[in-house]
Design a protein around this motif. Structure first.
Motif, PDB file in Angstrom:
ATOM      1  N   ASP A 266       0.816  -1.223   0.000  1.00 30.46           N
ATOM      2  CA  ASP A 266       0.000   0.000   0.000  1.00 30.46           C
ATOM      3  C   ASP A 266       0.847   1.270   0.000  1.00 30.46           C
ATOM      4  O   ASP A 266       0.517   2.236  -0.686  1.00 30.46           O
ATOM      5  N   ASP A 267       1.951   1.259   0.748  1.00 33.31           N
ATOM      6  CA  ASP A 267       2.758   2.477   0.863  1.00 33.31           C
ATOM      7  C   ASP A 267       3.602   2.770  -0.378  1.00 33.31           C
ATOM      8  O   ASP A 267       4.258   3.805  -0.454  1.00 33.31           O
ATOM      9  N   GLN A 268       3.611   1.883  -1.352  1.00 33.05           N
ATOM     10  CA  GLN A 268       4.363   2.089  -2.595  1.00 33.05           C
ATOM     11  C   GLN A 268       3.508   2.672  -3.721  1.00 33.05           C
ATOM     12  O   GLN A 268       4.050   3.117  -4.726  1.00 33.05           O
ATOM     13  N   VAL A 269       2.202   2.636  -3.563  1.00 40.00           N
ATOM     14  CA  VAL A 269       1.286   2.963  -4.662  1.00 40.00           C
ATOM     15  C   VAL A 269       1.548   4.339  -5.257  1.00 40.00           C
ATOM     16  O   VAL A 269       1.698   4.469  -6.480  1.00 40.00           O
ATOM     17  N   ASP A 270       1.591   5.380  -4.437  1.00 42.38           N
ATOM     18  CA  ASP A 270       1.732   6.735  -4.970  1.00 42.38           C
ATOM     19  C   ASP A 270       3.007   6.907  -5.789  1.00 42.38           C
ATOM     20  O   ASP A 270       2.978   7.480  -6.883  1.00 42.38           O
TER      21      ASP A 270
END
Length: 114
Positions: A76-80
């Motif tokens: 999730d924390d890699q998406v952006d």
């Protein structure tokens, strides 16, 4: 965990893949970073950049272009960061150059050697 799908003009896909690898977000370790990076050929009705890119599909009875569909799994924390890499390297300078779609993954199970 998220799945990212991106629909990208064929002539931009190599730059996108290179940038993803250079970012360090997509690496060889299947337990860290983005995983299951795959590229699939696709046809779409995106606007062609020039007449050479577009062809008529008898099956669809429409003018289409060949493009690439990039798919990967990530945390999730890699998406952006991954979406921004795909957007910036996938740009063609034209409106509607492609799409990036992000979806939740309820479960992902590796197929390992027993």
């Amino acid at each position: 965990m998220k799945e990212i799908k991106a629909f990208i003009h064929n002539h931009r896909i190599a730059d996108v893949i290179r940038a993803l690898k250079e970012s360090g977000q997509c690496n060889a370790d299947p337990t860290k970073g983005c995983r299951n990076l795959s590229i699939v050929g696709a046809q779409s009705m995106l606007k062609a950049l020039d007449s050479k890119e577009q062809h008529y599909s008898v099956d669809l009875a429409e003018s289409v272009i060949s493009e690439s569909r990039l798919e990967l799994l990530c945390e999730d924390d890699q998406v952006d960061e991954l979406v921004e890499i795909i957007r910036s390297k996938g740009r063609t300078g034209q409106p509607e150059a492609g799409w990036v779609v992000v979806m939740d993954v309820a479960k992902a199970v590796r197929i390992d050697v027993a």
